[in-house]
Design a protein around this motif. Structure first.
Motif, short mmCIF file in Angstrom:
data_model
loop_
_atom_site.label_atom_id
_atom_site.label_comp_id
_atom_site.label_asym_id
_atom_site.label_seq_id
_atom_site.Cartn_x
_atom_site.Cartn_y
_atom_site.Cartn_z
N SER A 1 20.24 5.47 12.87
CA SER A 1 21.48 5.71 12.11
C SER A 1 21.95 4.43 11.43
CB SER A 1 22.56 6.27 13.03
OG SER A 1 22.80 5.39 14.10
N ALA B 1 20.84 0.32 10.18
CA ALA B 1 19.69 -0.50 9.81
C ALA B 1 19.46 -1.61 10.83
CB ALA B 1 19.92 -1.12 8.44
N THR C 1 9.99 -0.51 1.51
CA THR C 1 10.66 0.78 1.50
C THR C 1 9.59 1.86 1.35
OG1 THR C 1 10.90 0.84 -0.90
CG2 THR C 1 12.70 -0.20 0.35
N HIS D 1 19.67 3.45 2.88
CA HIS D 1 19.08 4.52 3.68
C HIS D 1 17.72 4.87 3.11
CE1 HIS D 1 23.13 6.12 5.38
NE2 HIS D 1 23.05 4.81 5.44
N ASP E 1 13.19 5.56 4.13
CA ASP E 1 12.04 5.32 4.99
C ASP E 1 11.56 3.88 4.79
OD1 ASP E 1 12.19 7.94 5.82
OD2 ASP E 1 10.62 8.63 4.44
N SER F 1 12.89 5.38 9.85
CA SER F 1 13.82 5.80 8.80
C SER F 1 15.22 5.34 9.19
CB SER F 1 13.79 7.32 8.60
OG SER F 1 14.25 7.98 9.77
N VAL F 2 16.05 5.11 8.18
CA VAL F 2 17.43 4.66 8.40
C VAL F 2 18.37 5.61 7.65
CG1 VAL F 2 19.10 2.80 8.03
CG2 VAL F 2 16.72 2.25 8.63
N GLY F 3 19.28 6.23 8.40
CA GLY F 3 20.33 7.06 7.80
C GLY F 3 19.88 8.37 7.20
N THR F 4 18.67 8.81 7.46
CA THR F 4 18.18 10.06 6.87
C THR F 4 18.22 11.22 7.86
OG1 THR F 4 15.88 9.66 7.49
CG2 THR F 4 16.60 8.79 5.35
#
Length: 185
Positions: A43, A45, A68, A96, A98, A120-123
């Motif tokens: 959720s 980074a 990224t 956000h 991958d 992944s971040v925030g996805t």
């Protein structure tokens, strides 16, 4: 008789070469853990990626790159050793999506390892990076540098070649021993 001596010499040299080659590549160090874990759904980074291995990595000879999902390079700092078996890569993840961290680690025993960590971040979904993208990134990181030939090893290899040539020439040029007949003549 000469053939037997040459065959024995060849067998001894072959055994010496095999003994000097070390352990097979499959017995080398491997990755045992990463933070974030491969395939992690985050959720927030991370500010760094940490890798743990079964061997002792050499951070000065190792390389890692963060990207990224679309292949854009993520700013990162230098690799640093963590404890005896770990490396840490500071990263600056600002959006956000991958991410992929590909690495080529050289170990103090001379072996190396290429791999990647995806997250992944925030996805709220696992990273959707295809294996082809991961393998391409691994190849790019591994090919981004080369290792020079060790001058001492190269010199010893040349000397070994000359010694082998000298021994072969001695075996070929050596005259057979004189035979005395039973009459004493």
């Amino acid at each position: 008789m000469r053939r037997h001596a040459a065959a024995a010499l060849f067998a001894v040299l072959f055994a010496a070469v095999l003994a000097g080659t070390g352990a097979p590549a499959w017995a080398g160090p491997r990755t045992v853990a990463s933070t974030p874990a491969d395939g992690a759904v985050l959720s927030a980074a991370p500010s760094e990626v940490e890798l743990s291995f079964t061997g002792t990595p050499d951070p000065d000879s190792s390389h890692a790159a963060a990207r990224t999902g679309s292949g854009t390079t993520v700013p990162s700092g230098p690799l640093r050793r963590v404890g005896r078996h770990g490396l840490r890569l500071p990263v600056t993840v600002t959006a956000h999506g991958d991410y992929l961290v590909a690495y080529h680690v050289e170990f103090t025993d001379g072996t190396d390892l290429v791999g990647a960590v995806r997250f992944s971040v925030g996805t709220a979904a696992p990273p959707a990076l295809a294996d082809a993208v991961t393998q391409g990134a691994e190849r790019q990181v591994a090919a981004a540098h080369h290792h020079d030939i060790d001058p001492l090893s190269a010199t010893l290899l040349v000397v070994d070649g000359f010694v082998l040539l000298f021994v072969i020439l001695l075996l070929r040029v050596r005259r057979p021993p004189r035979r005395f007949d039973e009459s004493g003549a």
